[in-house]
Design a protein around this motif. Structure first.
Motif, PDB file in Angstrom:
ATOM      1  N   PRO A 107     -34.898 -48.516 -67.155  1.00  0.00           N
ATOM      2  CA  PRO A 107     -36.244 -48.896 -67.044  1.00  0.00           C
ATOM      3  C   PRO A 107     -36.484 -49.383 -65.477  1.00  0.00           C
ATOM      4  CG  PRO A 107     -35.173 -49.767 -68.876  1.00  0.00           C
ATOM      5  CD  PRO A 107     -34.280 -49.164 -68.317  1.00  0.00           C
ATOM      6  N   SER A 108     -35.804 -49.592 -64.653  1.00  0.00           N
ATOM      7  CA  SER A 108     -35.840 -50.123 -63.344  1.00  0.00           C
ATOM      8  C   SER A 108     -36.345 -49.248 -62.439  1.00  0.00           C
ATOM      9  CB  SER A 108     -34.673 -50.663 -62.757  1.00  0.00           C
ATOM     10  OG  SER A 108     -33.542 -49.646 -62.541  1.00  0.00           O
ATOM     11  N   SER A 109     -35.905 -47.817 -62.752  1.00  0.00           N
ATOM     12  CA  SER A 109     -36.459 -46.580 -61.827  1.00  0.00           C
ATOM     13  C   SER A 109     -38.081 -46.594 -61.935  1.00  0.00           C
ATOM     14  CB  SER A 109     -35.728 -45.502 -62.339  1.00  0.00           C
ATOM     15  OG  SER A 109     -36.485 -44.930 -63.548  1.00  0.00           O
ATOM     16  N   GLY A 110     -38.789 -47.144 -62.745  1.00  0.00           N
ATOM     17  CA  GLY A 110     -40.101 -47.075 -62.882  1.00  0.00           C
ATOM     18  C   GLY A 110     -40.771 -48.129 -61.661  1.00  0.00           C
ATOM     19  N   ALA A 111     -40.028 -49.012 -61.312  1.00  0.00           N
ATOM     20  CA  ALA A 111     -40.358 -50.084 -60.405  1.00  0.00           C
ATOM     21  C   ALA A 111     -40.806 -49.452 -59.130  1.00  0.00           C
ATOM     22  CB  ALA A 111     -39.255 -51.218 -60.352  1.00  0.00           C
TER      23      ALA A 111
ATOM     24  N   PRO B 294     -39.700 -51.484 -49.856  1.00  0.00           N
ATOM     25  CA  PRO B 294     -39.791 -52.392 -50.826  1.00  0.00           C
ATOM     26  C   PRO B 294     -39.450 -52.055 -52.401  1.00  0.00           C
ATOM     27  CG  PRO B 294     -42.000 -51.773 -50.089  1.00  0.00           C
ATOM     28  CD  PRO B 294     -41.144 -51.148 -49.421  1.00  0.00           C
ATOM     29  N   ARG B 295     -39.600 -50.823 -52.472  1.00  0.00           N
ATOM     30  CA  ARG B 295     -39.254 -50.303 -53.907  1.00  0.00           C
ATOM     31  C   ARG B 295     -37.651 -50.509 -54.278  1.00  0.00           C
ATOM     32  NH1 ARG B 295     -38.181 -44.296 -56.162  1.00  0.00           N
ATOM     33  NH2 ARG B 295     -38.057 -44.928 -58.541  1.00  0.00           N
ATOM     34  N   ARG B 296     -36.848 -50.384 -53.102  1.00  0.00           N
ATOM     35  CA  ARG B 296     -35.553 -50.671 -53.234  1.00  0.00           C
ATOM     36  C   ARG B 296     -35.176 -52.366 -53.874  1.00  0.00           C
ATOM     37  NH1 ARG B 296     -33.066 -48.711 -47.480  1.00  0.00           N
ATOM     38  NH2 ARG B 296     -31.198 -49.753 -48.541  1.00  0.00           N
ATOM     39  N   VAL B 297     -36.041 -52.982 -53.259  1.00  0.00           N
ATOM     40  CA  VAL B 297     -36.056 -54.498 -53.621  1.00  0.00           C
ATOM     41  C   VAL B 297     -36.454 -54.543 -55.173  1.00  0.00           C
ATOM     42  CG1 VAL B 297     -36.419 -56.812 -53.216  1.00  0.00           C
ATOM     43  CG2 VAL B 297     -36.082 -55.440 -51.520  1.00  0.00           C
TER      44      VAL B 297
ATOM     45  N   ALA C  94     -26.013 -49.338 -54.170  1.00  0.00           N
ATOM     46  CA  ALA C  94     -25.726 -47.857 -53.582  1.00  0.00           C
ATOM     47  C   ALA C  94     -26.793 -46.644 -54.511  1.00  0.00           C
ATOM     48  CB  ALA C  94     -24.282 -47.512 -53.622  1.00  0.00           C
ATOM     49  N   ASP C  95     -26.451 -46.749 -55.831  1.00  0.00           N
ATOM     50  CA  ASP C  95     -27.447 -45.889 -56.493  1.00  0.00           C
ATOM     51  C   ASP C  95     -28.985 -46.122 -56.395  1.00  0.00           C
ATOM     52  OD1 ASP C  95     -25.173 -44.525 -58.390  1.00  0.00           O
ATOM     53  OD2 ASP C  95     -24.974 -46.720 -58.688  1.00  0.00           O
ATOM     54  N   ILE C  96     -29.373 -47.331 -56.063  1.00  0.00           N
ATOM     55  CA  ILE C  96     -30.636 -47.691 -56.100  1.00  0.00           C
ATOM     56  C   ILE C  96     -30.950 -47.016 -54.728  1.00  0.00           C
ATOM     57  CG2 ILE C  96     -32.420 -49.519 -55.710  1.00  0.00           C
ATOM     58  CD1 ILE C  96     -30.662 -51.561 -57.452  1.00  0.00           C
TER      59      ILE C  96
END
Lengths: 209, 209
Positions: free
Chosen positions: B205-209, B12-15, B169-171
Motif C-alpha cells: 500500500p505504501s507505494s501509492g504514497a 518527498p515521495r521517499r519520505v 534501500a527499496d524505497i
C-alpha cells in the motif's frame, strides 16, 4: 576480519579516520589504486565494483560502501558515538553527512576525475568506463567553492558540523577538503569559522589516518 | 510537527513511502515546486536550500534532508524496522541505500535536470543556478541503464535489495525507477528479478504514497 585499503586514496581514508576515532585496529591489505590494483582479477572477484575500501567480515561477507563499513563499527563498537546519540542528533548527523558527501566529497571527485589527464575514461569509479566531461569538472569546481562557503556559515552556529559533537559528518568534510587540496582548491582566508574548525579537526590524532 | 511536501516530486515521495510503511501520519503543507513555491520568501526563510521535503519539529528545529527525516522516524517509531536490525543488516541497508541513491536517484535527477527545457538554469537543486550540461544528461541516462542491470543482478540473490527484509534501500530504488519513467527510461523486459521485485514493491500500500 580484513580491511582492503589504499593509503593514498580519499575514500578509504574516511574509514581509517573513523576507525582511529573508535580506537579500532583491523588487519589491513593495501590495494594500489595508482597502479590499477583494483582491476586485478583477484580483487575484481572480491569486489566487482572495483572500488576501495572493502571490509571482509569473518563469515566471508563483504561490505564495499564507505559509510556501510562505518555503520558496522558504530553498531559493534558504540563508543565514542560518531553517528549521533538522540533521535534528533542522529537525524542531524545523517543530514550533514549526506550534505558533506554530496556537495563536498562527490563534487570534489567529479572535479578531479573529470579533469585529471591520467583518468581520461575513468570519470566515474566502478566497472564501466565513462569519458570525462570538461564542463562537469568546471561546474564541480564552482560547487566546491559553494561547499566551503556553506560550511563556514554552518560552523558559525556550532562547534562541529552536526552540532556540539564531532561526528562522521566532520570526517567526510575534512577528507573532502584535503581531496580538493589536490587541485589547489582551498577555503578562502576569510572563512574564519571554517578555519577554526579545520584547526580543531586537524589537531585530532585521527586526522593523520 | 509539520511536514513540507510536494505530492508531484520524487524527493518527498521517499519520505511519504517511509511514513506510510511506519503507519505515521504527520500534518502536511504542500509546496508547489512546479510553480516555484520553494522560492517564496516565506519558504526560503524556512529552508535556505530551497528544497522539499522539510520536517519542522515541535521545538522549531528543521530537518531538510530526505534520509535525515527518515532516520528521525526510525528512532522515534522503531517498528517496522526500515534501516536494518543487526549490525550487519544495518551496514547492508546503509550500503544499498547509498548505492540506490547515488547510482539510481541522483543519476536520474542529473539526467532529468540537465535535459528538461523548463529547468535550463536549474541543473542542480539548491539556491544557486547552474546551467545544464547536455553531455551529463546523456551520460546519466546510460548510468540509469547500468543501475537497472545491477539491480536485477543484486535481486537474483535476495528478495529485497539489502536482503530478506524490505528497507529504505527499496524505497529509494522504486522512487528512482518511477522518476526515470518520466523520461520513458524503463527496465528491460528480460530483467526478471527486477520485475519480480517491482511487482512485490508495487503491491505494498505504501507505494501509492
Amino acid at each position: 576480519m580484513l580491511f582492503y585499503d589504499c593509503t593514498t586514496a580519499p575514500s578509504p581514508r574516511r574509514v581509517r579516520i573513523f576507525l582511529a576515532e573508535k580506537g579500532v585496529v583491523v588487519p589491513t591489505v593495501q590495494v594500489d589504486l595508482r597502479k590499477g590494483g583494483q582491476f586485478d582479477p583477484a580483487f575484481r572477484a572480491l569486489n566487482p565494483e572495483v572500488t576501495v575500501p572493502v571490509l571482509e567480515l569473518d563469515d566471508g561477507q563483504r561490505l564495499t560502501d564507505i559509510v556501510g563499513i562505518c555503520r558496522y563499527f558504530e553498531e559493534t563498537v558504540p563508543l565514542p558515538c560518531l553517528f549521533g546519540g538522540s533521535p534528533v542528533e542522529k537525524a542531524l548527523v545523517e543530514s550533514w553527512l549526506r550534505w558533506a558527501d554530496r556537495e563536498g566529497f562527490y563534487a570534489t571527485m567529479d572535479a578531479f576525475r573529470n579533469s585529471t589527464p591520467g583518468l581520461k575514461n575513468r570519470a566515474l569509479p566502478g566497472p564501466r568506463d565513462y569519458p570525462q566531461i570538461a564542463e562537469l569538472a568546471e561546474r564541480s569546481k564552482l560547487r566546491i567553492g559553494d561547499f566551503f562557503s556553506r560550511l563556514d556559515e554552518r560552523l558559525s552556529h556550532g562547534v562541529y558540523l552536526a552540532g556540539a559533537n564531532f561526528s562522521i559528518a566532520d570526517i567526510t568534510a575534512i577528507v573532502a577538503i584535503d581531496f580538493a587540496g589536490w587541485m589547489k582548491i582551498v577555503p578562502r582566508a576569510d572563512h574564519a569559522h571554517l578555519h577554526r574548525w579545520l584547526a580543531a579537526v586537524r589537531a585530532r590524532p585521527s586526522s593523520g589516518a
